[in-house]
Design a protein around this motif. Structure first.
Motif, PDB file in Angstrom:
ATOM      1  N   GLU A  86      42.345  -1.297  -9.110  1.00 48.42           N
ATOM      2  CA  GLU A  86      41.136  -0.452  -9.201  1.00 48.42           C
ATOM      3  C   GLU A  86      40.273  -0.379  -8.235  1.00 48.42           C
ATOM      4  N   VAL A  87      40.066  -1.684  -7.614  1.00 49.00           N
ATOM      5  CA  VAL A  87      39.146  -1.973  -6.706  1.00 49.00           C
ATOM      6  C   VAL A  87      40.068  -1.070  -5.278  1.00 49.00           C
ATOM      7  N   LEU A  88      41.403  -1.402  -5.150  1.00 44.59           N
ATOM      8  CA  LEU A  88      42.089  -1.043  -3.904  1.00 44.59           C
ATOM      9  C   LEU A  88      42.209   0.519  -3.981  1.00 44.59           C
ATOM     10  N   VAL A  89      42.582   1.125  -5.202  1.00 47.53           N
ATOM     11  CA  VAL A  89      42.840   2.430  -5.395  1.00 47.53           C
ATOM     12  C   VAL A  89      41.908   2.986  -6.492  1.00 47.53           C
ATOM     13  N   GLY A  90      41.229   3.872  -6.423  1.00 46.56           N
ATOM     14  CA  GLY A  90      40.131   4.231  -7.249  1.00 46.56           C
ATOM     15  C   GLY A  90      40.906   4.640  -8.724  1.00 46.56           C
ATOM     16  N   ASP A  91      41.930   5.243  -8.672  1.00 45.22           N
ATOM     17  CA  ASP A  91      42.560   5.422  -9.771  1.00 45.22           C
ATOM     18  C   ASP A  91      43.986   5.322  -9.643  1.00 45.22           C
ATOM     19  N   PRO A  92      44.204   4.006  -9.981  1.00 46.47           N
ATOM     20  CA  PRO A  92      45.610   3.532  -9.634  1.00 46.47           C
ATOM     21  C   PRO A  92      46.390   4.302 -10.596  1.00 46.47           C
ATOM     22  N   GLY A  93      46.317   4.802 -11.599  1.00 49.08           N
ATOM     23  CA  GLY A  93      47.320   5.280 -12.507  1.00 49.08           C
ATOM     24  C   GLY A  93      47.826   6.697 -11.952  1.00 49.08           C
ATOM     25  N   SER A  94      47.111   7.387 -10.985  1.00 50.65           N
ATOM     26  CA  SER A  94      47.694   8.717 -10.476  1.00 50.65           C
ATOM     27  C   SER A  94      47.820   8.528  -9.014  1.00 50.65           C
ATOM     28  N   ASP A  95      47.871   7.310  -8.478  1.00 49.88           N
ATOM     29  CA  ASP A  95      48.418   7.001  -7.065  1.00 49.88           C
ATOM     30  C   ASP A  95      49.857   6.703  -7.060  1.00 49.88           C
ATOM     31  N   ASP A  96      50.628   7.470  -6.190  1.00 48.27           N
ATOM     32  CA  ASP A  96      52.050   7.236  -6.479  1.00 48.27           C
ATOM     33  C   ASP A  96      52.645   5.847  -5.974  1.00 48.27           C
ATOM     34  N   THR A  97      51.945   5.131  -5.045  1.00 47.62           N
ATOM     35  CA  THR A  97      52.238   3.823  -4.858  1.00 47.62           C
ATOM     36  C   THR A  97      51.655   2.791  -5.868  1.00 47.62           C
ATOM     37  N   THR A  98      50.777   2.915  -6.606  1.00 49.79           N
ATOM     38  CA  THR A  98      50.321   1.776  -7.654  1.00 49.79           C
ATOM     39  C   THR A  98      50.641   2.354  -8.957  1.00 49.79           C
ATOM     40  N   PRO A 127      54.870  14.522  -9.422  1.00 49.99           N
ATOM     41  CA  PRO A 127      53.464  14.236  -8.901  1.00 49.99           C
ATOM     42  C   PRO A 127      52.637  13.697 -10.090  1.00 49.99           C
ATOM     43  N   PRO A 128      51.594  13.031 -10.095  1.00 53.42           N
ATOM     44  CA  PRO A 128      50.717  12.805 -11.176  1.00 53.42           C
ATOM     45  C   PRO A 128      50.410  13.789 -12.189  1.00 53.42           C
ATOM     46  N   ALA A 129      50.383  13.679 -13.310  1.00 54.15           N
ATOM     47  CA  ALA A 129      49.850  14.773 -14.018  1.00 54.15           C
ATOM     48  C   ALA A 129      48.341  14.980 -13.847  1.00 54.15           C
ATOM     49  N   GLY A 130      47.707  16.126 -14.172  1.00 53.10           N
ATOM     50  CA  GLY A 130      46.280  16.275 -14.236  1.00 53.10           C
ATOM     51  C   GLY A 130      45.813  16.532 -12.618  1.00 53.10           C
ATOM     52  N   PRO A 131      44.725  17.138 -12.647  1.00 50.70           N
ATOM     53  CA  PRO A 131      43.951  17.446 -11.291  1.00 50.70           C
ATOM     54  C   PRO A 131      44.287  16.347 -10.373  1.00 50.70           C
ATOM     55  N   PRO A 132      44.748  16.614  -9.197  1.00 58.88           N
ATOM     56  CA  PRO A 132      44.670  15.435  -8.109  1.00 58.88           C
ATOM     57  C   PRO A 132      43.379  14.785  -7.905  1.00 58.88           C
ATOM     58  N   ALA A 133      43.371  13.671  -7.749  1.00 54.19           N
ATOM     59  CA  ALA A 133      42.305  12.669  -7.545  1.00 54.19           C
ATOM     60  C   ALA A 133      41.697  13.054  -6.232  1.00 54.19           C
ATOM     61  N   PRO A 134      40.434  13.073  -5.802  1.00 55.31           N
ATOM     62  CA  PRO A 134      39.905  13.392  -4.471  1.00 55.31           C
ATOM     63  C   PRO A 134      40.293  12.209  -3.733  1.00 55.31           C
ATOM     64  N   ARG A 135      40.728  12.467  -2.482  1.00 48.76           N
ATOM     65  CA  ARG A 135      41.380  11.118  -1.757  1.00 48.76           C
ATOM     66  C   ARG A 135      40.697  11.417  -0.350  1.00 48.76           C
ATOM     67  N   PRO A 192      53.342   2.812 -10.687  1.00 55.11           N
ATOM     68  CA  PRO A 192      54.361   2.256 -11.611  1.00 55.11           C
ATOM     69  C   PRO A 192      53.846   0.842 -12.044  1.00 55.11           C
ATOM     70  N   LEU A 193      53.155   0.093 -11.181  1.00 57.88           N
ATOM     71  CA  LEU A 193      52.669  -1.401 -11.593  1.00 57.88           C
ATOM     72  C   LEU A 193      51.570  -1.117 -12.531  1.00 57.88           C
ATOM     73  N   HIS A 194      50.731  -0.119 -12.277  1.00 56.52           N
ATOM     74  CA  HIS A 194      49.348   0.068 -13.366  1.00 56.52           C
ATOM     75  C   HIS A 194      50.053   0.262 -14.553  1.00 56.52           C
ATOM     76  N   GLY A 195      51.164   1.215 -14.624  1.00 59.66           N
ATOM     77  CA  GLY A 195      51.514   1.652 -15.948  1.00 59.66           C
ATOM     78  C   GLY A 195      52.364   0.382 -16.661  1.00 59.66           C
ATOM     79  N   ALA A 196      53.165  -0.454 -15.757  1.00 60.74           N
ATOM     80  CA  ALA A 196      53.716  -1.487 -16.573  1.00 60.74           C
ATOM     81  C   ALA A 196      52.432  -2.515 -17.044  1.00 60.74           C
ATOM     82  N   LEU A 197      51.306  -2.672 -16.188  1.00 59.54           N
ATOM     83  CA  LEU A 197      50.133  -3.382 -16.811  1.00 59.54           C
ATOM     84  C   LEU A 197      49.704  -2.917 -17.919  1.00 59.54           C
ATOM     85  N   LEU A 198      49.586  -1.717 -18.204  1.00 62.22           N
ATOM     86  CA  LEU A 198      48.880  -0.822 -19.345  1.00 62.22           C
ATOM     87  C   LEU A 198      49.788  -1.299 -20.640  1.00 62.22           C
ATOM     88  N   LEU A 199      51.143  -1.086 -20.406  1.00 60.42           N
ATOM     89  CA  LEU A 199      52.012  -1.326 -21.388  1.00 60.42           C
ATOM     90  C   LEU A 199      52.213  -2.866 -21.811  1.00 60.42           C
TER      91      LEU A 199
END
Lengths: 361, 361
Positions: free
Chosen positions: A280-292, A23-31, A294-301
């Protein structure tokens, strides 16, 4: 204070996508409840928030500009302004079909102008830091402790290289500080201009009300926004695939064509950012959303390497420009030549690192 | 004509060694009956053959030196001389315990001196070729056909860089041609010296008779020579293991310490050659012997990168030296700085290639 919209209309995982496991680290984002966020809520919410950030940056800047004591706060304000201007401009561009297209194009272009003007002061400062750090690395003694058996018998033993590096540093400091001062004035002029006030007025409207088309506003966010975000992503993938292949190390470093592939890489950098903002528009916090995530991490790197690529390419150009200063000493020119090649080497290293980390499968 | 000794006292494969499978290409080398070659036959045979080669090179040189028409033959003769001098010197060094040690040390050192003196002319010519080729690569236009989208807007557009490269090339040509001419004269002086005649006399004796100690001469080659060849190999492995780790790209390029790790790498190059020559003594043709072919192949590949490393390091030093020429134009110095960094980049690339291909398991 603009209310924080919940933009968690995440895509459902497709059957072929393995779950990322942990699961994403930190408190889960409000969904919010899945699939109930409309495209209007998601897009308008994002634009609202970013517009509020931009106005906050503007306020911060007004409060802190023009005084040496608050220069750091003013710089932070400019960073906030640029950050939200880029995001609004990106969202208007990516989701243009859901908006008044002519209006979106106009405001997006004005925000690109704004973030461009505001970026320059920081860019010159960072370029100078980068070049001075590189000169330091190139010209500082290695320290005796790491067991090298000597061996530099054929290497320069005169004081010239060090002196050349010091003079090159002083020359770069003079040239880039002047450029930075000019960029600072240009940024202040821009922020006082009618052109800026016009775009700030548009942003002020965006902060409470974003003109999403009625026929799109009520559709589920995933259906109306997802394909447009995916389109940007696809443009990125295609731009990466059509990057010129094969490094030839420092080929053409001494010609006008050295940087002829740089623009294709800068475009990849631009599209990687656009793709990230689309998530970011699609998913408020793409770094802590399971589906986004991996892509978000790759984009950051990838973005980190693409930033490094851009910075090194521009630093190399600055070293080359300094090397063309009339009447400099040969030792200064020599050090600038080494520095130029060093930064082009960084360009190649950033490209190689990007290729290694970019998921091509 | 010295009779060709058969030196196929190959090691038997150890249980852990997989056979290489495919037979060596080309006609099979003539092999004597296994385990019957004595150490005396193998070592003396190798020294006989190499001494005959050296004397042949000397004859060829005498016949062709001093005339422009036969300069290529004279150069080939020098190559033969160097090649066999290195091998005799290496064999005397590696198998010193089986010989009169004082004699072996003396003749080995004299042959090292000889091959060093003879190597210089070729080295300066090759260095000039390398540097001019690099300058060409750095300064030639890229050609319009490969679809780059332009993008060099920030890059040098003046004629200066090209002019600098041309002047740098002319300067290097002047300096290295002068050095080459001096090396040529020094080689001719060496070949006419009493010192050379003394070592040539020793080699003439070696061509028919090599002073292998009686107590070693009759032992099987594998038992008497194998451990000594293996000792050289182990010294190589240890030297590779103690190479300084971690490239810092062009760190210290502008200091006297840039090349402080070069000597450790040059020593690895020296030991890789010694190990290869040791294999040649053990097995007449180590490249086509199942037990020695993998190591021999690795040594050849590694040797290629270690040669490249040495050549690039010396070319970088030559560019740096040219950059310290008084009263050169800044554009010339700038191009030499780029060239210097380019060659240090080659040094790093050769190290990386060596690390990739060297079997560490």
């Amino acid at each position: 204070m603009v209310p924080r919209h919940d933009l968690t209309a995440g895509r459902r995982p497709e059957p072929s996508e393995a779950p990322t496991g942990a699961p994403p680290a930190g408190p889960p984002a409000p969904r919010g409840p899945q699939d109930t966020t409309t495209a209007g809520e998601a897009l308008a919410g994002y634009l609202n928030r970013q517009a509020a950030e931009l106005l906050r940056g503007l306020r911060l800047h007004d409060e802190n500009a023009g005084s040496a004591e608050t220069a750091a706060q003013a710089a932070e304000a400019v960073r906030l302004l640029r950050r939200s201007a880029r995001r609004i401009s990106g969202a208007l561009h990516t989701f243009r079909p859901l908006l008044d297209s002519a209006w979106a194009d106009r405001v997006s272009a004005e925000l690109r102008w704004l973030s461009g003007v505001l970026a320059r002061e920081h860019a010159y400062a960072a370029r100078l830091d980068r070049l001075l750090a590189a000169l330091h690395r190139l010209s500082s003694p290695a320290g005796g402790g790491d067991g090298g058996p000597g061996g530099g018998n054929n290497e320069p033993r005169t004081g010239r290289p060090g002196a050349g590096a010091a003079k090159a540093g002083a020359l770069l400091e003079r040239q880039l500080t002047l450029a930075r001062t000019r960029a600072h004035s240009a940024a202040l002029r821009a922020l006082g201009s009618g052109r800026f006030h016009a775009v700030a007025d548009e942003v002020a409207v965006l902060a409470s009300d974003a003109p999403v088309q009625d026929r799109a506003a009520d559709r589920p966010a995933e259906l109306a926004l997802g394909p447009l975000a995916e389109l940007t992503h696809r443009r990125l993938v295609e731009a990466v695939e059509s990057l010129p292949h094969g490094s030839q190390a420092l080929a053409h470093t001494l010609t006008a064509e050295e940087g002829r592939h740089d623009a294709a890489w800068h475009q990849v950098r631009h599209l990687a950012r656009l793709t990230r903002y689309g998530l970011e528009v699609l998913v408020g916090d793409p770094g802590s959303d399971d589906t986004t995530a991996p892509l978000h991490g790759a984009l950051l790197l990838a973005g980190h390497q693409l930033d490094r690529h851009r910075d090194a390419a521009e630093a190399a150009a600055a070293a080359a420009a300094a090397g063309r200063t009339p009447r400099i000493a040969p030792a200064t020119a020599y050090a600038l030549g080494v520095l130029h090649a060093d930064q082009r080497h960084e360009v190649e290293a950033a490209r190689a690192a990007f290729v290694r980390l970019w998921p091509t499968a």
